[in-house]
Write a protein that holds these residues in place. Structure first.
Motif, PDB file in Angstrom:
ATOM      1  N   TRP A  12      -5.729  -9.632  -1.877  1.00 41.19           N
ATOM      2  CA  TRP A  12      -5.072  -9.085  -0.691  1.00 41.19           C
ATOM      3  C   TRP A  12      -4.044  -8.030  -1.089  1.00 41.19           C
ATOM      4  N   ARG A  13      -3.524  -8.124  -2.317  1.00 40.21           N
ATOM      5  CA  ARG A  13      -2.568  -7.120  -2.777  1.00 40.21           C
ATOM      6  C   ARG A  13      -3.285  -6.005  -3.535  1.00 40.21           C
ATOM      7  N   TRP A  14      -4.266  -6.360  -4.350  1.00 38.41           N
ATOM      8  CA  TRP A  14      -4.956  -5.373  -5.171  1.00 38.41           C
ATOM      9  C   TRP A  14      -5.712  -4.359  -4.324  1.00 38.41           C
ATOM     10  N   LEU A  15      -6.444  -4.838  -3.311  1.00 38.10           N
ATOM     11  CA  LEU A  15      -7.263  -3.923  -2.507  1.00 38.10           C
ATOM     12  C   LEU A  15      -6.411  -2.927  -1.720  1.00 38.10           C
ATOM     13  N   PRO A  16      -5.429  -3.384  -0.935  1.00 33.28           N
ATOM     14  CA  PRO A  16      -4.598  -2.394  -0.226  1.00 33.28           C
ATOM     15  C   PRO A  16      -3.843  -1.470  -1.177  1.00 33.28           C
ATOM     16  N   ALA A  17      -3.382  -2.018  -2.316  1.00 33.35           N
ATOM     17  CA  ALA A  17      -2.631  -1.188  -3.250  1.00 33.35           C
ATOM     18  C   ALA A  17      -3.510  -0.098  -3.843  1.00 33.35           C
ATOM     19  N   THR A  18      -4.744  -0.455  -4.190  1.00 34.32           N
ATOM     20  CA  THR A  18      -5.646   0.542  -4.764  1.00 34.32           C
ATOM     21  C   THR A  18      -6.004   1.611  -3.741  1.00 34.32           C
ATOM     22  N   LEU A  19      -6.337   1.185  -2.531  1.00 38.46           N
ATOM     23  CA  LEU A  19      -6.675   2.154  -1.491  1.00 38.46           C
ATOM     24  C   LEU A  19      -5.470   3.031  -1.157  1.00 38.46           C
ATOM     25  N   GLY A  20      -4.298   2.417  -1.091  1.00 38.94           N
ATOM     26  CA  GLY A  20      -3.095   3.196  -0.841  1.00 38.94           C
ATOM     27  C   GLY A  20      -2.806   4.156  -1.976  1.00 38.94           C
ATOM     28  N   GLY A  21      -3.039   3.707  -3.217  1.00 41.81           N
ATOM     29  CA  GLY A  21      -2.828   4.583  -4.362  1.00 41.81           C
ATOM     30  C   GLY A  21      -3.754   5.785  -4.344  1.00 41.81           C
ATOM     31  N   VAL A  22      -5.014   5.575  -3.944  1.00 43.14           N
ATOM     32  CA  VAL A  22      -5.959   6.693  -3.847  1.00 43.14           C
ATOM     33  C   VAL A  22      -5.472   7.707  -2.817  1.00 43.14           C
ATOM     34  N   ALA A  23      -5.092   7.210  -1.635  1.00 41.80           N
ATOM     35  CA  ALA A  23      -4.624   8.115  -0.585  1.00 41.80           C
ATOM     36  C   ALA A  23      -3.334   8.815  -0.989  1.00 41.80           C
ATOM     37  N   GLY A  24      -2.407   8.070  -1.589  1.00 42.51           N
ATOM     38  CA  GLY A  24      -1.155   8.673  -2.038  1.00 42.51           C
ATOM     39  C   GLY A  24      -1.370   9.691  -3.142  1.00 42.51           C
ATOM     40  N   PHE A  25      -2.339   9.405  -4.012  1.00 47.18           N
ATOM     41  CA  PHE A  25      -2.682  10.345  -5.085  1.00 47.18           C
ATOM     42  C   PHE A  25      -3.140  11.683  -4.508  1.00 47.18           C
ATOM     43  N   VAL A  26      -3.995  11.620  -3.520  1.00 45.36           N
ATOM     44  CA  VAL A  26      -4.496  12.849  -2.893  1.00 45.36           C
ATOM     45  C   VAL A  26      -3.358  13.592  -2.208  1.00 45.36           C
ATOM     46  N   ALA A  27      -2.530  12.860  -1.461  1.00 49.46           N
ATOM     47  CA  ALA A  27      -1.435  13.503  -0.733  1.00 49.46           C
ATOM     48  C   ALA A  27      -0.409  14.087  -1.693  1.00 49.46           C
ATOM     49  N   PHE A  28      -0.047  13.337  -2.730  1.00 54.03           N
ATOM     50  CA  PHE A  28       0.994  13.780  -3.641  1.00 54.03           C
ATOM     51  C   PHE A  28       0.535  14.965  -4.463  1.00 54.03           C
ATOM     52  N   ARG A  29      -0.699  14.918  -4.940  1.00 52.05           N
ATOM     53  CA  ARG A  29      -1.163  16.015  -5.788  1.00 52.05           C
ATOM     54  C   ARG A  29      -1.209  17.326  -5.010  1.00 52.05           C
ATOM     55  N   GLY A  30      -1.407  17.213  -3.701  1.00 51.86           N
ATOM     56  CA  GLY A  30      -1.426  18.428  -2.902  1.00 51.86           C
ATOM     57  C   GLY A  30      -0.046  18.981  -2.632  1.00 51.86           C
ATOM     58  N   LEU A  31       1.010  18.158  -2.844  1.00 54.13           N
ATOM     59  CA  LEU A  31       2.354  18.593  -2.493  1.00 54.13           C
ATOM     60  C   LEU A  31       3.288  18.764  -3.683  1.00 54.13           C
ATOM     61  N   SER A  32       2.949  18.208  -4.813  1.00 54.66           N
ATOM     62  CA  SER A  32       3.848  18.274  -5.959  1.00 54.66           C
ATOM     63  C   SER A  32       3.048  18.310  -7.244  1.00 54.66           C
ATOM     64  N   ASP A  33       3.568  19.036  -8.225  1.00 54.49           N
ATOM     65  CA  ASP A  33       2.893  19.126  -9.519  1.00 54.49           C
ATOM     66  C   ASP A  33       3.559  18.235 -10.555  1.00 54.49           C
ATOM     67  N   ALA A  64       0.826  -1.211   0.000  1.00 55.32           N
ATOM     68  CA  ALA A  64       0.000   0.000   0.000  1.00 55.32           C
ATOM     69  C   ALA A  64       0.859   1.258   0.000  1.00 55.32           C
ATOM     70  N   ALA A  65       1.936   1.255   0.791  1.00 56.32           N
ATOM     71  CA  ALA A  65       2.820   2.424   0.823  1.00 56.32           C
ATOM     72  C   ALA A  65       3.508   2.632  -0.520  1.00 56.32           C
ATOM     73  N   MET A  66       3.942   1.532  -1.164  1.00 56.65           N
ATOM     74  CA  MET A  66       4.566   1.650  -2.477  1.00 56.65           C
ATOM     75  C   MET A  66       3.566   2.144  -3.509  1.00 56.65           C
ATOM     76  N   ALA A  67       2.323   1.660  -3.419  1.00 56.91           N
ATOM     77  CA  ALA A  67       1.289   2.133  -4.346  1.00 56.91           C
ATOM     78  C   ALA A  67       1.054   3.624  -4.152  1.00 56.91           C
ATOM     79  N   GLY A  68       1.137   4.080  -2.928  1.00 52.20           N
ATOM     80  CA  GLY A  68       0.951   5.500  -2.666  1.00 52.20           C
ATOM     81  C   GLY A  68       2.009   6.355  -3.322  1.00 52.20           C
ATOM     82  N   THR A  69       3.262   5.846  -3.404  1.00 54.42           N
ATOM     83  CA  THR A  69       4.317   6.625  -4.057  1.00 54.42           C
ATOM     84  C   THR A  69       4.019   6.820  -5.535  1.00 54.42           C
ATOM     85  N   LEU A  70       3.293   5.871  -6.133  1.00 52.41           N
ATOM     86  CA  LEU A  70       2.970   5.986  -7.555  1.00 52.41           C
ATOM     87  C   LEU A  70       1.873   7.006  -7.801  1.00 52.41           C
ATOM     88  N   GLY A  71       1.438   7.696  -6.742  1.00 55.66           N
ATOM     89  CA  GLY A  71       0.601   8.867  -6.935  1.00 55.66           C
ATOM     90  C   GLY A  71       1.330   9.950  -7.700  1.00 55.66           C
TER      91      GLY A  71
END
Length: 400
Positions: free
Chosen positions: A179-200, A151-158
């Protein structure tokens, strides 16, 4: 008194919440590191580079800085083959293995990857970001909770500005691994929100006007152009693979420990002579489409081909990083050059997106990941041509 185990619904909710938090943390940390790298890039090469425009540094400056960073990379990796930064696919493969991630050389890998990006390597940041979060997560949880590492790695791909890239990358072709797809997708959504707010970074062609065919003749021309572009994209994807295989067979770093210095000199000259051929290229895409680069057709095609060759050269001589950003830029630039050669057939976006689709189809094992990456970075421009290019690539690979 025996405490009853948590219900499946409670466990799923708890796991989803932890995945969201891990993904958001991964995306935020990636944004912070990328901002530091971009700041250092701007200091070394000038603020124009951060806008996707050519650097104004003189040739001697380019040669000294690139060769100096190449020397630092050489010393970091000398007699330590495992200290080279793994590509994103290699990190994901390690995550799926029973023995998990190998983080003994984590610090050297991350330092070398950061130097390669700052030094103008024709590389993307995704390899550095995923490795950084993988190493940090592995040390926090000691490899006992792969769901959260994923999930944390998926978040970086935000950094690709899409909430689906993380899940698509982590799942690969094995869709039954929920078990991998669900946490990765949820982590990607959260990372997407966090990353878009901090970097263009990763904005791609956001803000560029769309160009759609308006009649049957234009639709037919766009279709033919997309098919031809897809074929070209497959060719350049195969060219990059063969180029890397040939370089790997030479064992340059094993035979010449200073090969990153030579690569640095080539990068320094290219940065001065063909500035489009260096750096990740993501920030270069929008100015290129909008005409901020004044390049003739020949120089545009040459820059695209040199950029592809430099991607392989960097990756096989110690300058390690990601290949997606530079390959997409090179493919798009090649498509633009072909459109200038054949202006009567299809539009700019059909050629550009078709070549991107064909190259991603060859370089990626997952058509879905290629589709999500292409749509995200091109912001939907030439979406039909992108799909056609991906399909052409898949058909050609199956016939092989």
């Amino acid at each position: 008194m025996t405490v009853p185990p948590p219900s499946p619904r409670h466990s799923l909710l708890r796991g989803s919440l932890r995945a969201l938090l891990a993904g958001a943390a991964g995306g935020a940390l990636a944004a912070l590191v990328v901002s530091v790298v971009l700041t250092l890039q701007g200091w070394v090469w000038g603020s124009a580079v951060l806008k996707g425009l050519p650097s104004e540094r003189p040739l001697l400056w380019c040669l000294l800085w690139c060769s100096g960073i190449g020397l630092a990379i050489s010393l970091l990796q000398r007699h330590r083959p495992s200290s080279a930064l793994p590509e994103m696919v290699e990190t994901l493969t390690e995550l799926r293995r029973p023995d998990g991630l190998q983080t003994n050389e984590g610090a050297r890998q991350l330092l070398g990857g950061g130097l390669a990006l700052i030094g103008g390597g024709t590389l993307g940041p995704e390899a550095l970001m995923t490795r950084l979060i993988a190493v940090a997560s592995h040390r926090i949880w000691r490899g006992t909770d792969r769901d959260l590492v994923a999930a944390a790695m998926a978040g970086t791909l935000g950094l690709f500005h899409s909430p689906l890239v993380g899940g698509a990358a982590l799942a690969g072709r094995r869709w039954q691994l929920l078990w991998r797809w669900l946490p990765a997708t949820l982590g990607g959504v959260a990372g997407f929100v966090a990353f878009r707010g901090l970097s263009d970074l990763g904005g791609g062609l956001r803000g560029v006007p769309y160009d759609w065919p308006v009649d049957r003749e234009q639709w037919f021309g766009a279709l033919v152009a997309a098919v031809l572009a897809g074929l070209v994209g497959c060719c350049i994807g195969g060219l990059l693979g063969r180029w890397r295989h040939w370089l790997r067979s030479l064992s340059l770093q094993e035979r010449f420990w200073f090969s990153p210095v030579l690569t640095g000199l080539i990068l320094g000259f290219s940065l001065w002579a063909l500035p489009l051929s260096v750096f990740s290229g993501e920030n270069q895409l929008k100015p290129l489409v909008l005409g901020a680069w004044s390049l003739s057709t020949g120089v545009l095609l040459l820059s695209a081909l040199v950029k592809l060759l430099l991607v392989g050269l960097c990756l096989e001589t110690g300058w390690r990083g990601g290949q997606f950003f530079p390959v997409i830029l090179a493919s798009s630039a090649l498509g633009m050059g072909l459109h200038e050669c054949l202006p009567f057939l299809g539009g700019l976006q059909s050629w550009s997106s078709g070549v991107v689709g064909g190259s991603l189809s060859v370089l990626l094992n997952s058509p879905l990941l290629g589709l999500v990456l292409g749509l995200t970075l091109l912001q939907g421009h030439g979406a039909g041509a992108l799909v056609i290019g991906l399909l052409v690539g898949q058909l050609l690979q199956r016939k092989r």
